[in-house]
Design a protein around this motif. Structure first.
Motif, PDB file in Angstrom:
ATOM      1  N   GLU A   7      82.289  98.033 108.952  1.00 32.22           N
ATOM      2  CA  GLU A   7      82.818  97.101 107.946  1.00 32.22           C
ATOM      3  C   GLU A   7      84.302  96.842 108.149  1.00 32.22           C
ATOM      4  O   GLU A   7      84.767  95.714 108.023  1.00 32.22           O
ATOM      5  N   GLU A   8      85.036  97.908 108.481  1.00 34.92           N
ATOM      6  CA  GLU A   8      86.472  97.731 108.715  1.00 34.92           C
ATOM      7  C   GLU A   8      86.715  96.845 109.927  1.00 34.92           C
ATOM      8  O   GLU A   8      87.641  96.051 109.962  1.00 34.92           O
ATOM      9  N   SER A  64      85.611  93.179 108.898  1.00 37.94           N
ATOM     10  CA  SER A  64      86.541  92.501 107.993  1.00 37.94           C
ATOM     11  C   SER A  64      87.923  92.343 108.626  1.00 37.94           C
ATOM     12  O   SER A  64      88.811  91.750 108.045  1.00 37.94           O
ATOM     13  N   ARG A  65      88.112  92.887 109.811  1.00 34.68           N
ATOM     14  CA  ARG A  65      89.349  92.775 110.572  1.00 34.68           C
ATOM     15  C   ARG A  65      90.517  93.537 109.961  1.00 34.68           C
ATOM     16  O   ARG A  65      91.640  93.437 110.436  1.00 34.68           O
ATOM     17  N   VAL A  66      90.274  94.287 108.881  1.00 33.43           N
ATOM     18  CA  VAL A  66      91.374  95.022 108.265  1.00 33.43           C
ATOM     19  C   VAL A  66      91.876  96.105 109.219  1.00 33.43           C
ATOM     20  O   VAL A  66      93.019  96.559 109.140  1.00 33.43           O
ATOM     21  N   GLU A  81      92.878  96.056 112.184  1.00 36.77           N
ATOM     22  CA  GLU A  81      94.083  95.779 112.977  1.00 36.77           C
ATOM     23  C   GLU A  81      95.344  96.044 112.151  1.00 36.77           C
ATOM     24  O   GLU A  81      96.341  96.549 112.660  1.00 36.77           O
ATOM     25  N   LEU A 103      98.724  98.690 119.841  1.00 35.37           N
ATOM     26  CA  LEU A 103      97.308  98.341 119.762  1.00 35.37           C
ATOM     27  C   LEU A 103      96.765  98.021 121.147  1.00 35.37           C
ATOM     28  O   LEU A 103      95.564  98.022 121.365  1.00 35.37           O
ATOM     29  N   TYR A 136     103.334  93.638 110.202  1.00 33.22           N
ATOM     30  CA  TYR A 136     102.499  92.914 111.167  1.00 33.22           C
ATOM     31  C   TYR A 136     101.441  92.089 110.451  1.00 33.22           C
ATOM     32  O   TYR A 136     100.770  92.569 109.542  1.00 33.22           O
ATOM     33  N   PRO A 181      98.231  90.133 111.714  1.00 35.22           N
ATOM     34  CA  PRO A 181      97.431  89.790 112.889  1.00 35.22           C
ATOM     35  C   PRO A 181      96.895  88.355 112.809  1.00 35.22           C
ATOM     36  O   PRO A 181      96.834  87.775 111.723  1.00 35.22           O
ATOM     37  N   GLU A 220      93.847  87.367 113.397  1.00 31.82           N
ATOM     38  CA  GLU A 220      92.621  87.358 112.609  1.00 31.82           C
ATOM     39  C   GLU A 220      92.896  88.126 111.336  1.00 31.82           C
ATOM     40  O   GLU A 220      93.001  89.336 111.337  1.00 31.82           O
ATOM     41  N   ARG A 221      93.026  87.361 110.245  1.00 33.64           N
ATOM     42  CA  ARG A 221      93.379  87.978 108.976  1.00 33.64           C
ATOM     43  C   ARG A 221      92.262  88.895 108.515  1.00 33.64           C
ATOM     44  O   ARG A 221      91.097  88.625 108.763  1.00 33.64           O
ATOM     45  N   GLY A 222      92.620  89.928 107.792  1.00 39.51           N
ATOM     46  CA  GLY A 222      91.586  90.787 107.258  1.00 39.51           C
ATOM     47  C   GLY A 222      92.162  91.902 106.423  1.00 39.51           C
ATOM     48  O   GLY A 222      93.155  92.530 106.799  1.00 39.51           O
ATOM     49  N   LEU A 223      91.564  92.106 105.251  1.00 44.27           N
ATOM     50  CA  LEU A 223      91.896  93.240 104.393  1.00 44.27           C
ATOM     51  C   LEU A 223      90.559  93.720 103.841  1.00 44.27           C
ATOM     52  O   LEU A 223      89.513  93.175 104.187  1.00 44.27           O
ATOM     53  N   TYR A 224      90.591  94.749 102.987  1.00 38.56           N
ATOM     54  CA  TYR A 224      89.343  95.214 102.392  1.00 38.56           C
ATOM     55  C   TYR A 224      88.887  94.201 101.353  1.00 38.56           C
ATOM     56  O   TYR A 224      89.565  94.023 100.338  1.00 38.56           O
ATOM     57  N   PRO A 225      87.743  93.546 101.565  1.00 36.32           N
ATOM     58  CA  PRO A 225      87.341  92.474 100.651  1.00 36.32           C
ATOM     59  C   PRO A 225      87.054  92.973  99.240  1.00 36.32           C
ATOM     60  O   PRO A 225      87.292  92.262  98.276  1.00 36.32           O
TER      61      PRO A 225
END
Lengths: 394, 295
Positions: free
Chosen positions: A198-199, A202-204, A206, B50, B75, B77, B79-84
């Protein structure tokens, strides 16, 4: 910024977020209810059977009637007797559920269905006693002589087992532990697996890896989910304990403290070893749909190791094979506690096995950290382990 | 100051970075330009460890970058992403604490930014309950939670509406003005030209141009003449000094050969009958980019 602090932050987040989810809470509530019900309900059903009705017909003396009631009293069963004029009336009473059993001529017991073992024993015991008393009287033996004649000889039960010094409760605890460990690894290992995927999906990841090493992230995740699982386990055990005390249904197994400590220790080691492998392989998948297929190898190894341990120990816990599986890291968490409980392991064996397993976990942390770093930023099709290890894919 | 020194990285047969050397100065905005696949993301990831470099190094204030340094970096990135499913405020505080900040300090910074970006009333919502635009703002705050000394953003303007772009530009300028080192990649050359003090242009893993934007433009040998005129466009291409002509609707841009004498500009003006105005100019960033990357 220490890795320990970051790892702890990750672990805390895992516990907090997961314990908040509705699915987790509902699952927990259902599990507690099921465990308590499993303990309380059978004893409630048993309680309903504490009194019985016995029908008597044909040649039956008052002595026998009294003996049946007395025998019931001796095992805390209230027995009421009912006399019937003929067999037909008695059988009708059995069919109408007015009585549980019909005693015909002190020679035959008639049941509605399958005989009730306890009630059967009470009635049969009473018949035997009265018959012996009658025969003794015919032979001119006094009541006191008879009592001395049939006084029971105390017989002691001793369990030798395969090894000296073990108790059957230890045995039970070890077996229960290996089943529990298998369940815990598959349940919480799967949470680690899906958490990693999931991590990544969701790309979190990085954002996280720009702040901390993959190794610490993975260790924190495994620890957090492990602690949550442990809390769940303790809660369930407490619920079971309370339920047991309330209904007083059976004794809590008395396990030797040393064996118990080892069992808990091996539980932690076994979980850590396999959860780390789940995490490493999870990083190879990019989508949650692929999670199960990448974890395939861990599941096969896990089941094979569980089975191998069980077979080896069951065959002979002191054999060379058993010794080998109890020292090898992947099988040790299943085999070593069982051998300890059976008293088949020397004092240094669990220490050596724990050392091997700890070394394997440390190696796996390094391996998983590298695979994780090599794989976690690559999306798209599922990666090959070798490519992730080499970090040769963009 | 952030420095990449002969940084090299191969992915199999592909050289993502080939001995890249450039520096990013504090207190200035630096635009990182290059076609898709040129190596921008790889270079940025190398700053955060990374991507493990095959050769060369990334240095911060003269020393190799350590985990302690990275705790002070921000930073975003590509490709954006956090815990939804995590609450916005709690998630941002968590990310701040991962950088080593105390709970109170992280909370303070997060609240300030939530307030500033009009997200204070969404602080307790789950991230996935927010609109796309609001999620982008949360992502920006995630890069700012530790008041970074170095801020690296991969395509921060991609997918933003004009108002959000304006706000992003404002914040980046402000962070740089406060003394931070700011590096961001973008394909919007006009925006970078307006915003940035410095640019770094990368192509096929090699740095083709790096430095102060005005100096780079001035130092570029090609010159351009912008002409406004009435009536039909004359045939400037007949002049030997003119390399290329773009003319449309009374406006023309003529590209002159390297090191052209300014006197030729006067000759161009003379042969334009309906001349309204003309100017002798260095190349725009867009022209600079096309010239260096195509070469």
């Amino acid at each position: 910024m220490s890795g320990l602090r970051q790892g702890w932050l990750v672990a805390r987040r895992e516990m907090r977020e997961r314990s908040r989810s509705r699915g987790f809470r509902a699952g927990m509530a259902v599990m507690l209810l099921v465990v308590m019900a499993a303990i309380v309900v059978p004893s409630l059903l048993d309680a309903g059977k504490a009194s019985s009705d016995v029908g008597l017909t044909g040649a039956i003396t008052d002595d026998l009637s009294r003996a049946i009631v007395d025998h019931g009293d001796a095992v805390a069963m209230e027995v009421r007797v009912h006399r019937y004029d003929d067999v037909a009336a008695g059988e009708e009473a059995v069919r109408d559920e007015d009585v549980d059993v019909l005693v015909v001529d002190a020679r035959r017991l008639e049941w509605r269905g399958e005989p009730d073992e306890q009630l059967g024993a009470v009635v049969t015991g009473a018949i035997q006693l009265v018959a012996v008393q009658e025969r003794a009287a015919t032979a001119g033996i006094s009541t006191d002589d008879l009592a001395a004649l049939v006084a029971p000889v105390p017989v002691e039960n001793v369990e030798l087992g395969r090894a000296a010094g073990r108790s059957s409760d230890d045995d039970l605890a070890a077996l229960a532990m290996s089943v529990l460990l298998l369940m815990a690894i598959t349940t919480y290992g799967n949470l680690v697996l899906t958490g990693v995927v999931e991590e990544k999906a969701s790309r979190v990841v990085e954002v996280l890896l720009a702040r901390m090493p993959a190794r610490d992230l993975l260790v924190g995740k495994v620890a957090g989910i492990g602690l949550l699982g442990f809390a769940q386990f303790v809660l369930t055990a407490l619920a079971a304990l309370i339920a047991t005390m309330v209904v007083d249904s059976f004794d809590v197994p008395a396990v030797r403290a040393g064996v118990l400590a080892w069992i808990v220790g091996w539980f932690v080691l076994g979980y850590a070893l396999y959860a780390m492998a789940y995490g490493a392989l999870g990083s190879l998948a990019s989508r949650t749909e692929d999670a199960q297929s990448v974890a395939g190898p861990v599941i096969y190894v896990l089941l094979a190791c569980y089975w191998a341990s069980l077979v080896a120990i069951d065959h002979d816990p002191a054999s060379g094979w058993s010794q080998l599986v109890s020292l090898f890291p992947a099988t040790a968490p299943f085999a070593m506690p069982a051998r300890l409980a059976l008293g088949a392991a020397a004092w240094w064996e669990p220490v050596l096995a724990a050392g091997f397993t700890l070394a394997a976990i440390a190696g796996l942390v390094g391996f998983a950290g590298r695979v994780y770093t090599g794989a976690i930023l690559r999306t798209g099709p599922t990666l090959k382990l070798r490519d992730a290890w080499r970090g040769t894919v963009q | 100051m952030l420095e990449l020194e002969t940084a090299s990285k191969r992915f199999g047969a592909l050289a993502a970075l080939a001995a890249c050397t450039f520096a990013v100065q504090p207190g200035r905005l630096t635009g990182f330009l290059g076609p898709n696949g040129a190596g921008k993301t790889t270079a940025m990831r190398a700053v955060f460890g990374l991507v493990e470099l095959d050769a060369g190094s990334v240095r911060w204030r003269g020393a190799p970058i350590t985990a302690a340094h990275r705790a002070g970096f921000g930073y975003m990135p590509e490709e954006r992403g956090l815990y939804p499913r995590m609450q916005v405020r709690e998630q941002l505080v968590y990310l701040g604490r991962l950088c080593g900040r105390s709970s109170a300090a992280a909370t303070g910074t997060v609240d300030t930014w939530l307030e500033r970006l009009d997200l204070a009333d969404r602080a307790r919502d789950r991230l996935d309950a927010l609109s796309h635009g609001n999620q982008q703002r949360v992502q920006l705050i995630a890069a700012l939670v530790n008041d970074p000394d170095l801020l690296v953003l991969d395509e921060p303007f991609a997918g933003l509406d004009p108002i959000a772009m304006g706000r992003m530009a404002e914040i980046l300028t402000e962070v740089a003005a406060a003394g931070a080192t700011v590096l961001f990649s973008s394909h919007q050359l006009d925006l970078v030209e307006d915003l940035c003090d410095d640019v770094v242009i990368i192509d096929h893993g090699r740095i083709v141009l790096a430095g102060d934007l005005d100096e780079l433009r001035a130092a570029f040998p090609q010159r351009f003449v912008d002409i406004r005129y009435r009536g039909a466009a004359p045939d400037w291409s007949a002049l030997s000094t003119v390399v290329a002509v773009e003319a449309k609707d009374g406006e023309a841009r003529l590209q002159l050969g390297p090191d052209t004498d300014p006197a030729t500009v006067v000759a161009i003006a003379r042969c334009t009958p309906g001349l309204v105005s003309f100017a002798f100019r260095p190349p725009t960033l867009s022209e600079l980019f096309r010239q260096t990357v195509a070469a």
